[in-house]
Design an enzyme around this catalytic site. Structure first.
Site, mmCIF file in Angstrom:
data_model
loop_
_atom_site.group_PDB
_atom_site.id
_atom_site.type_symbol
_atom_site.label_atom_id
_atom_site.label_comp_id
_atom_site.label_asym_id
_atom_site.label_seq_id
_atom_site.Cartn_x
_atom_site.Cartn_y
_atom_site.Cartn_z
ATOM 1 C CG HIS A 29 -1.989 -1.076 1.051
ATOM 2 N ND1 HIS A 29 -3.194 -0.768 1.796
ATOM 3 C CD2 HIS A 29 -2.182 -2.062 0.538
ATOM 4 C CE1 HIS A 29 -4.017 -1.665 1.107
ATOM 5 N NE2 HIS A 29 -3.712 -2.593 0.349
ATOM 6 N N PRO A 65 -5.552 -0.166 18.586
ATOM 7 C CG PRO A 65 -7.619 -0.967 17.926
ATOM 8 C CD PRO A 65 -6.826 -0.536 18.984
ATOM 9 C CE LYS A 116 2.825 2.995 13.679
ATOM 10 N NZ LYS A 116 3.433 2.602 12.252
HETATM 11 C C1 PHB Z 1 -6.816 -4.607 10.416
HETATM 12 O O1 PHB Z 1 -7.166 -5.318 11.098
HETATM 13 O O2 PHB Z 1 -6.868 -4.701 9.138
HETATM 14 C C2 PHB Z 1 -6.223 -3.241 10.677
HETATM 15 C C3 PHB Z 1 -6.412 -2.938 12.220
HETATM 16 C C4 PHB Z 1 -6.152 -1.919 12.661
HETATM 17 C C5 PHB Z 1 -5.563 -0.890 11.597
HETATM 18 C C6 PHB Z 1 -5.435 -1.248 10.313
HETATM 19 C C7 PHB Z 1 -5.741 -2.222 9.859
HETATM 20 O O3 PHB Z 1 -5.068 0.567 12.169
#
Ligand code: PHB
Ligand code: APR
Length: 393
Positions: free
Chosen positions: A77, A297, A301
């Site tokens: 990405h 989340p 990180k």
């Molecule tokens: C994901 O589970 O794909 C995910 C979770 C938190 C994020 C980005 C992606 O910040």
């Protein structure tokens, strides 16, 4: 009944990403290690977690010799999108930092690490009960556990506590030796995984008056969506249709048009928390990953921080065994925490920027001003992108 006594150089508690990656890197350096995991291997593989990998984490997985499938199946990405009250904006990591991130599920990384460990013939004890740490401040620490109805012991030089937030390692040190810092957010993420094509080729983080949402993915045919929810929510009160109906109004028109709904294959609620326990070393015990710190989340990180701890720790242990230098071990806690706190800051910032946390109008206005600044200022966008793709080690 007394079972075996094993002798190894490093006893690793926990076979999550931190423990498995450390085991693999130590193996590459010729350092013997044993992993003790409370759950079964199938249970560990069944957990669904975030899936955005920084370049530094990718490099480390390559160094550990387990990056092949990630390069084949992972999605590169070059940017991310942020939707504010129905209007979408794009931030290009590539243009702002020259870097990219990889979208590849943590479940897949765990599987690759488990396969790598099996191929290396390194020992992992699954379903290890009553794991207990002893003599952390002496020269010969030990880890005891029960398996198959017998008591076993691992005698070692060092213990790596990679057993997550609820593990036994952090709780084994005198509480007067540890300082904890915490922020609990009054909300959670309700997430679903569905075998439907993602709504966009890039992740969309959504700020909306109804609450935060995130459109993510695992592959071109598997989507991962989240919506902000109250901590009191009962997962059984969320049939799939209710989830989709709650998600739709938070999206912009194009995303709403492109959204393909379908039956969920996983659904869960995760609370949001920031937490750091300091220091990360106690005698011959070294904490790494969620055992020492938790981030909300937003920004993904958690796994990347676990990987950076493990990178410092593997290097330090290699220095100890190969170069006979204690410098890396002595500086481990300080080096790891410097990076941890910056990721704590970024995850907290992104969380407060995008969620409905407060009813206070002043706070809402500040969120909107900060987002407007982020989209208009190259300096602000660069700071965001630098943190998202991962700060240097
Ligand atoms: C994901 O589970 O794909 C995910 C979770 C938190 C994020 C980005 C992606 O910040
Ligand atoms: N004895 C042995 N193993 C234990 C014990 C114990 N007492 N307690 C917990 N464990 C195991 C858990 O079952 C789990 O498999 O330790 C492992 C810890 O793994 P994670 O919680 O995944 O933590 P970590 O490896 O630090 O992962 C960091 O990955 O899982 C995500 O949310 C996590 O994003 C974060 C990142």
């Amino acid at each position: 009944m007394l079972g075996s006594t094993i002798r190894t150089q490093v006893a690793i508690v926990g076979a999550g990403p931190a423990g498995l990656l450390l085991g693999q890197l130590l193996h590459k350096h010729g350092i013997d290690n044993v992993i003790l995991e409370r759950q079964s291997g199938e249970y560990v593989l069944g957990r669904v977690r975030a899936g955005v990998i920084e370049q530094g984490t990718m490099d480390l997985l390559d160094e550990a010799g387990v990056g092949a499938r990630m390069h084949e199946d992972g999605l590169v990405h070059e940017g991310v999108q942020i939707c504010v009250d129905g209007i979408r904006h794009r931030l290009s990591f590539k243009e702002l930092t020259g870097k990219t991130v990889m979208v590849y599920g943590q479940t897949e990384i765990t599987k690759d690490l488990m396969d790598g460990r099996a191929a290396a013939g390194a020992p992992t004890v699954y379903s290890a009960d009553d794991v207990a740490l002893h003599d952390l401040f002496g020269d010969q620490p030990r880890v005891t556990y029960r398996a198959g109805g017998k008591a076993h012991e691992v005698a070692c030089d060092f213990i790596a506590g990679c057993d997550g937030f609820h593990g036994v390692s952090r709780k084994s040190v005198p509480q007067s030796a540890i300082a904890t810092h915490e922020r609990v957010y009054p909300l959670g993420w309700l997430g679903i995984l569905a075998d439907t094509p993602p709504v966009s080729e890039e992740l969309i983080y959504v700020r909306h008056a109804h609450g935060f949402a995130l459109c993510s993915m695992r592959s071109p045919t598997r989507s991962r969506y989240y919506i902000q929810c109250s901590l009191a929510e009962d997962i059984d009160a969320w049939p799939d249709d209710r989830f989709w109906e709650e998600l739709k109004p938070r999206l912009d028109d194009e995303a709403r048009r492109r959204l393909v709904t379908g039956p969920s294959i996983e659904k869960s609620i995760a609370p949001l928390r920031s937490f750091v326990a300091e220091p990360m070393r106690f005698g011959r015990l070294f904490l790494a990953g969620d055992a020492s710190h938790i981030v909300p989340p937003t920004g993904a990180k958690g796994l990347n921080l676990a990987a950076s701890d493990v990178r410092y720790l593997a290097q330090a242990l290699a220095e100890h065994y190969v170069e006979k230098s204690a410098a890396g071990l002595d500086h481990y806690s300080q080096r790891a925490l410097a990076r941890v706190w910056k990721a704590e800051r970024f995850s907290w910032w992104m969380t407060t920027l995008l969620h409905n946390i407060s009813d206070n109008h002043f706070d809402r206005k500040l969120q909107l001003a900060e987002l407007d600044y982020l989209f208009r200022s190259k300096a602000a966008a660069t700071a965001f992108a630098e943190n998202y793709v991962g700060l240097p080690y």
